[in-house]
Enzyme design. Structure first.
Site, PDB file in Angstrom:
ATOM      1  N   TYR A 192       7.550 -32.779  93.137  1.00 35.22           N
ATOM      2  CA  TYR A 192       6.118 -32.512  93.056  1.00 35.22           C
ATOM      3  C   TYR A 192       5.428 -33.786  93.528  1.00 35.22           C
ATOM      4  O   TYR A 192       5.696 -34.874  93.003  1.00 35.22           O
ATOM      5  CB  TYR A 192       5.680 -32.201  91.626  1.00 35.22           C
ATOM      6  CG  TYR A 192       5.998 -30.803  91.156  1.00 35.22           C
ATOM      7  CD1 TYR A 192       5.418 -29.706  91.761  1.00 35.22           C
ATOM      8  CD2 TYR A 192       6.857 -30.594  90.081  1.00 35.22           C
ATOM      9  CE1 TYR A 192       5.693 -28.417  91.321  1.00 35.22           C
ATOM     10  CE2 TYR A 192       7.142 -29.318  89.628  1.00 35.22           C
ATOM     11  CZ  TYR A 192       6.557 -28.234  90.253  1.00 35.22           C
ATOM     12  OH  TYR A 192       6.824 -26.973  89.814  1.00 35.22           O
ATOM     13  N   ASP A 219       3.720 -25.033  96.645  1.00 35.27           N
ATOM     14  CA  ASP A 219       2.968 -23.842  96.232  1.00 35.27           C
ATOM     15  C   ASP A 219       2.246 -24.032  94.898  1.00 35.27           C
ATOM     16  O   ASP A 219       1.872 -23.056  94.248  1.00 35.27           O
ATOM     17  CB  ASP A 219       3.902 -22.631  96.130  1.00 35.27           C
ATOM     18  CG  ASP A 219       5.043 -22.832  95.137  1.00 35.27           C
ATOM     19  OD1 ASP A 219       5.093 -23.908  94.506  1.00 35.27           O
ATOM     20  OD2 ASP A 219       5.878 -21.915  94.995  1.00 35.27           O
ATOM     21  N   HIS A 221       7.541 -19.068  93.339  1.00 33.86           N
ATOM     22  CA  HIS A 221       7.597 -19.894  92.123  1.00 33.86           C
ATOM     23  C   HIS A 221       7.985 -19.061  90.903  1.00 33.86           C
ATOM     24  O   HIS A 221       7.480 -19.244  89.796  1.00 33.86           O
ATOM     25  CB  HIS A 221       6.232 -20.560  91.884  1.00 33.86           C
ATOM     26  CG  HIS A 221       6.318 -21.917  91.248  1.00 33.86           C
ATOM     27  ND1 HIS A 221       6.183 -23.082  91.957  1.00 33.86           N
ATOM     28  CD2 HIS A 221       6.536 -22.308  89.963  1.00 33.86           C
ATOM     29  CE1 HIS A 221       6.294 -24.123  91.152  1.00 33.86           C
ATOM     30  NE2 HIS A 221       6.512 -23.671  89.924  1.00 33.86           N
TER      31      HIS A 221
END
Length: 508
Positions: A257, A285, A375
């Site tokens: 991330y 995403d 996700h």
């Protein structure tokens, strides 16, 4: 456990700081619980963790998970909450601003907590579990309600969460006969790394919610089956701790991330590379976390004390996901990929592709691979499943001559070996499996992870044999029928265990 996961956001941020050991001078000062309780304000905040008393006054305002979670335990014992996220030595490794004040008087030490949620004897023997769905049933009894809500939740109405597996039910197989399938080779390569079958362990967060060994369970399970584990940014353990238990020649990738503070991101990338990770999966995403109402209703984060900052008022009840995500950079754009290519020698993979156009852009920006993913149904509800998106992605890549130049993976909803077969047939190089592995660890630790993977492997082998294939590279689109894949109104047969495992919302 029910009130501690705001601290996980701190762990996420800490994971992206320089990995430098901080030397402490052990103090022999013995403190009574009564004395510690006096230090319960913002300006004087002591917290007990495993019998040691730390002064978190300076650190609390900087805590990425919010100062309120620390102030909640000001003058108190926060060990139980701490344990759901962190390893016992994290203060010594990372936090310079949390000096050790002393040790709690042994007579004031709390009694040890009782064992797991499911008493020994109520879980079925591991060998009785015959498919991935059954592991979720066991896990529900082992996990606390908030932990299960966080792990199992999807966004909004959870339509995409259910669609992820349902879509596989709209793809039909074309068995072949009179083929010599005595010798089956399920192995393949992922970025040149040979694996025993085309599955990777997805980078799921907070593994200690499922088992005290956290991501080590996944690492050992992956090693036992010679597949690749993708280490998460938001893990309960650091990349160093996870890779320390791997087998010789075991391969790891790293999921990222991207932090708004790019120096922290670069630090984590360098640490992953120094630990031998061979690919960097950049999650793209999640500029904003989806509204996971089941998680939000559980309110992992405790109601604030009267010392909570006013600006944090709006975050109450936001659920674990929101508290984990504040460091993620919403400004991440395609132009940033060049910076990552310069930052590391690891192969760059873009995780979170959901349409053909973005797959093409990923290739044009130099990505070595992509993960077609929504996700796990946790972001935008009514997003299409990865397996439905996969054919259009492969067609678009083929048009520009990139289908053989960039590896494509998918995740979301894989629960059977036939799901793996279908994904490979439609162009995926491998699949990522997340929740089944978590549930395996929740019920049985490393052995549970190994069992889940073995069941998927056995089912995949059966599918290969009955479709007349002896090698993974023989599996192609002629072996499946996708006529109904895009027809969302077509009723999909759902396994009973999925029906039983799905709970729409927590009770109010």
């Amino acid at each position: 456990l029910a009130c501690g996961l705001a601290s996980s956001k701190a762990h996420a941020d800490i994971h992206q700081t320089d990995y430098a050991s901080v030397q402490r001078t052990t103090m022999s000062k013995i403190l009574s619980l009564e004395e510690v309780a006096k230090h319960n304000t913002k300006k004087d905040c002591w917290v007990i963790v495993h019998g040691k008393v730390y002064d978190l006054t300076k650190f609390a305002p900087e805590h990425p998970g919010g100062s309120h979670i620390i102030y909640t335990f000001a003058g108190k014992d926060g060990s139980r909450i701490f344990d759901t996220i962190h390893t016992p030595d994290i203060f010594d490794k990372y936090t310079e601003d949390a000096p050790l004040v002393g040790e709690l008087d042994p007579k004031d030490m709390p009694a040890k907590e009782e064992g797991p949620a499911v008493p020994k004897g109520e879980k079925p023997p591991l060998e009785y579990l015959l498919n991935a769905f059954e592991f979720e049933q066991v896990a529900k009894g082992c996990l606390s309600p908030p932990a299960y809500a966080y792990i199992s939740s999807g966004s909004d109405d959870e339509v995409t969460l259910r669609e992820n597996h349902s879509a596989f039910g709209r793809i039909w197989l074309k068995p072949r006969v009179m083929v010599n399938v005595r010798d089956i080779n399920m192995s393949t390569t992922i970025f040149g790394n040979k694996v025993d079958f085309p599955v990777m362990i997805a980078p799921t967060a907070l593994a200690k919610l499922a088992h005290p060994d956290g991501e080590k369970c996944y690492c050992r399970g992956a090693g036992a089956h010679n597949i690749i584990q993708i280490v998460p940014t938001l893990g309960s353990l650091t990349v160093e701790e996870i890779t320390a238990v791997r087998r010789p020649n075991q391969v790891h990738f790293m999921q990222l991330y991207v932090n708004t503070d790019r120096k922290k991101t670069e630090s984590l990338v360098k640490r992953a590379e120094s630990c031998g990770c061979k690919a960097l999966f950049i999650t793209v995403d999640a500029p904003q976390m989806g509204r996971r109402e089941k998680d939000m209703r559980m309110k992992y984060v405790p109601q604030a004390t009267n010392q909570e900052d006013d600006e944090q008022e709006g975050n109450r009840g936001g659920g674990t996901a929101n508290y984990l995500s504040s460091f993620i950079d919403p400004a991440l754009a395609w132009a940033d990929i060049d910076g990552f290519k310069k930052m590391t020698n690891m192969d760059i993979v873009i995780k979170g592709i959901q349409c053909a156009e973005d797959a093409v852009l990923a290739y044009k920006h130099g990505a070595k691979g992509i993960v077609v993913s929504n996700h796990g149904g946790r972001q935008l509800d009514y997003s299409r499943s990865a397996i439905e998106t996969l054919p259009e992605v492969m067609d678009a890549l083929k048009k520009i001559g990139a289908d053989k130049k960039m590896e494509v993976y998918i995740d979301g909803g894989i629960r059977r070996g036939t799901d793996i077969f279908k994904a490979i047939a439609l162009g995926a190089k491998a699949v990522l499996v997340g929740r089944p592995v978590i549930y395996g660890a929740a019920g049985y630790g490393t052995k549970g992870v190994e069992r889940v993977l073995q069941l998927l492997k056995d089912e995949f082998r059966t599918a290969m044999m009955l479709c007349g294939t002896t090698r993974v590279d023989e599996i192609d689109s002629t072996m499946v029928s996708t006529k109904s894949l895009h027809h969302h109104y077509v009723a999909s047969p759902l396994p009973d265990m999925q029906d039983y495992g799905y709970e729409p919302f927590a009770k109010l």
